[in-house]
Motif scaffolding. Structure first.
Motif, PDB file in Angstrom:
ATOM      1  N   CYS A 210      -8.845  10.287   3.739  1.00 41.43           N
ATOM      2  CA  CYS A 210      -7.964  11.428   4.021  1.00 41.43           C
ATOM      3  C   CYS A 210      -6.605  11.321   3.332  1.00 41.43           C
ATOM      4  O   CYS A 210      -5.855  12.293   3.294  1.00 41.43           O
ATOM      5  CB  CYS A 210      -7.779  11.632   5.523  1.00 41.43           C
ATOM      6  N   GLY A 211      -6.276  10.152   2.789  1.00 43.93           N
ATOM      7  CA  GLY A 211      -5.035   9.982   2.039  1.00 43.93           C
ATOM      8  C   GLY A 211      -3.794   9.688   2.860  1.00 43.93           C
ATOM      9  O   GLY A 211      -2.706   9.572   2.309  1.00 43.93           O
ATOM     10  N   ILE A 212      -3.925   9.542   4.165  1.00 50.76           N
ATOM     11  CA  ILE A 212      -2.750   9.336   5.014  1.00 50.76           C
ATOM     12  C   ILE A 212      -2.230   7.907   4.895  1.00 50.76           C
ATOM     13  O   ILE A 212      -2.985   6.932   4.987  1.00 50.76           O
ATOM     14  CB  ILE A 212      -3.071   9.682   6.489  1.00 50.76           C
ATOM     15  N   TYR A 213      -0.893   7.802   4.708  1.00 48.29           N
ATOM     16  CA  TYR A 213      -0.193   6.510   4.731  1.00 48.29           C
ATOM     17  C   TYR A 213      -0.207   6.009   6.167  1.00 48.29           C
ATOM     18  O   TYR A 213       0.202   6.724   7.082  1.00 48.29           O
ATOM     19  CB  TYR A 213       1.229   6.713   4.205  1.00 48.29           C
ATOM     20  N   THR A 214      -0.677   4.783   6.360  1.00 48.22           N
ATOM     21  CA  THR A 214      -0.762   4.201   7.700  1.00 48.22           C
ATOM     22  C   THR A 214       0.365   3.212   7.977  1.00 48.22           C
ATOM     23  O   THR A 214       1.045   3.310   8.982  1.00 48.22           O
ATOM     24  CB  THR A 214      -2.123   3.503   7.889  1.00 48.22           C
TER      25      THR A 214
ATOM     26  N   THR B 130      -6.624   1.565   1.233  1.00 45.80           N
ATOM     27  CA  THR B 130      -6.306   1.414  -0.180  1.00 45.80           C
ATOM     28  C   THR B 130      -4.853   0.982  -0.286  1.00 45.80           C
ATOM     29  O   THR B 130      -3.993   1.496   0.423  1.00 45.80           O
ATOM     30  CB  THR B 130      -6.507   2.758  -0.916  1.00 45.80           C
ATOM     31  N   GLU B 131      -4.588   0.028  -1.156  1.00 46.22           N
ATOM     32  CA  GLU B 131      -3.232  -0.511  -1.329  1.00 46.22           C
ATOM     33  C   GLU B 131      -2.569   0.089  -2.565  1.00 46.22           C
ATOM     34  O   GLU B 131      -3.203   0.257  -3.599  1.00 46.22           O
ATOM     35  CB  GLU B 131      -3.317  -2.028  -1.479  1.00 46.22           C
ATOM     36  N   TYR B 132      -1.285   0.409  -2.414  1.00 45.43           N
ATOM     37  CA  TYR B 132      -0.500   0.915  -3.542  1.00 45.43           C
ATOM     38  C   TYR B 132       0.799   0.121  -3.614  1.00 45.43           C
ATOM     39  O   TYR B 132       1.477  -0.071  -2.602  1.00 45.43           O
ATOM     40  CB  TYR B 132      -0.190   2.405  -3.356  1.00 45.43           C
ATOM     41  N   ARG B 133       1.141  -0.352  -4.812  1.00 48.20           N
ATOM     42  CA  ARG B 133       2.405  -1.046  -5.061  1.00 48.20           C
ATOM     43  C   ARG B 133       3.068  -0.391  -6.264  1.00 48.20           C
ATOM     44  O   ARG B 133       2.385  -0.015  -7.208  1.00 48.20           O
ATOM     45  CB  ARG B 133       2.176  -2.526  -5.345  1.00 48.20           C
TER      46      ARG B 133
ATOM     47  N   ALA C 277       3.639  -3.577  -0.112  1.00 47.11           N
ATOM     48  CA  ALA C 277       2.245  -3.136  -0.171  1.00 47.11           C
ATOM     49  C   ALA C 277       2.070  -1.979   0.799  1.00 47.11           C
ATOM     50  O   ALA C 277       2.204  -2.141   2.005  1.00 47.11           O
ATOM     51  CB  ALA C 277       1.314  -4.282   0.200  1.00 47.11           C
ATOM     52  N   HIS C 278       1.784  -0.788   0.265  1.00 49.64           N
ATOM     53  CA  HIS C 278       1.619   0.429   1.053  1.00 49.64           C
ATOM     54  C   HIS C 278       0.127   0.691   1.228  1.00 49.64           C
ATOM     55  O   HIS C 278      -0.627   0.668   0.250  1.00 49.64           O
ATOM     56  CB  HIS C 278       2.269   1.619   0.332  1.00 49.64           C
ATOM     57  N   TYR C 279      -0.305   0.951   2.471  1.00 49.87           N
ATOM     58  CA  TYR C 279      -1.721   1.137   2.768  1.00 49.87           C
ATOM     59  C   TYR C 279      -2.011   2.574   3.193  1.00 49.87           C
ATOM     60  O   TYR C 279      -1.294   3.146   4.012  1.00 49.87           O
ATOM     61  CB  TYR C 279      -2.169   0.164   3.857  1.00 49.87           C
ATOM     62  N   PHE C 280      -3.092   3.124   2.624  1.00 48.30           N
ATOM     63  CA  PHE C 280      -3.521   4.499   2.845  1.00 48.30           C
ATOM     64  C   PHE C 280      -5.000   4.530   3.166  1.00 48.30           C
ATOM     65  O   PHE C 280      -5.752   3.678   2.721  1.00 48.30           O
ATOM     66  CB  PHE C 280      -3.317   5.326   1.566  1.00 48.30           C
TER      67      PHE C 280
ATOM     68  N   PHE D  33       9.472   6.886  -3.531  1.00 53.81           N
ATOM     69  CA  PHE D  33       8.170   6.962  -2.876  1.00 53.81           C
ATOM     70  C   PHE D  33       8.274   7.542  -1.473  1.00 53.81           C
ATOM     71  O   PHE D  33       7.534   8.457  -1.111  1.00 53.81           O
ATOM     72  CB  PHE D  33       7.525   5.576  -2.863  1.00 53.81           C
ATOM     73  N   CYS D  34       9.197   7.022  -0.686  1.00 49.94           N
ATOM     74  CA  CYS D  34       9.363   7.517   0.692  1.00 49.94           C
ATOM     75  C   CYS D  34       9.835   8.968   0.709  1.00 49.94           C
ATOM     76  O   CYS D  34       9.424   9.745   1.566  1.00 49.94           O
ATOM     77  CB  CYS D  34      10.344   6.643   1.466  1.00 49.94           C
TER      78      CYS D  34
END
Length: 137
Positions: free
Chosen positions: A77-81, A60-63, A70-73, A34-35
Motif C-alpha cells: 500500500c506504500g504507507i510509511y510505518t 521495504t527499506e528506503y535510505r 532507514a525508512h520502512y514502508f 523527505f519528511c
C-alpha cells in the motif's frame, strides 16, 4: 511514561506492536525534503520497542542522502510505518497514523524539527510549531 499500541499500514499487510518511549511527548514533524513530501507526524520508540507481528516480508527499506536513516514502508500500500532515526539511531520514529485509535489530527500543536540543518550536521532543533484548529461552522 511509555505507552503500548498495536499498529498497521493502510492495507493491514504489515502489523506491529510498539511501545512509545515517552507517550506522545515526542510528537513532531520535520522539514527535511523527505519528511516534507510524506507529511507524516512521528513519535519515538526505542529500537526494542517495536515488534513486527505480521508482514515483515512486505516491509521495504528506503535510505537517502547520508544513508544513515532507514525508512520502512509497506510494499503493497506504500504507507510509511516507521524509521530508524539518524539523529538518534537507538530509536525509531513511528508514523502516528499507523497507531490504532490515533490520528495525526488528534494533536492541537506539535514541534517542527529542522531536518534540513540536521542535528548530526551541527544544526537542528525546533524551528516552529504546527497548530491544528478544527473549523467551526
Amino acid at each position: 511514561m511509555s505507552k503500548k499500541f498495536l499498529a498497521s499500514c493502510h492495507c493491514g499487510s504489515v502489523r506491529f506492536s510498539v511501545e512509545l518511549s515517552d507517550s506522545f511527548n515526542t510528537v513532531r514533524r520535520c522539514n527535511c525534503s523527505f519528511c516534507s513530501m510524506r507529511g507524516a507526524v512521528a513519535v519515538s520508540a526505542e529500537l526494542s520497542g517495536i515488534q513486527v507481528l505480521d508482514g515483515k516480508e512486505y516491509l521495504t527499506e528506503y535510505r537517502f542522502n547520508t544513508k544513515q536513516a532507514a525508512h520502512y514502508f509497506c510494499s503493497k500500500c506504500g504507507i510509511y510505518t516507521f524509521h530508524q532515526r539518524r539523529s538518534n539511531p537507538k530509536q525509531f520514529g513511528i508514523n502516528v497514523a499507523c497507531l490504532e485509535g490515533v490520528s495525526p489530527f488528534d494533536f492541537e500543536s506539535m514541534n517542527v524539527m529542522d531536518g534540513i540543518n540536521h542535528p548530526s550536521d551541527g544544526g537542528g532543533g525546533i524551528i516552529g510549531v504546527l497548530t491544528y484548529r478544527k473549523a467551526t461552522s
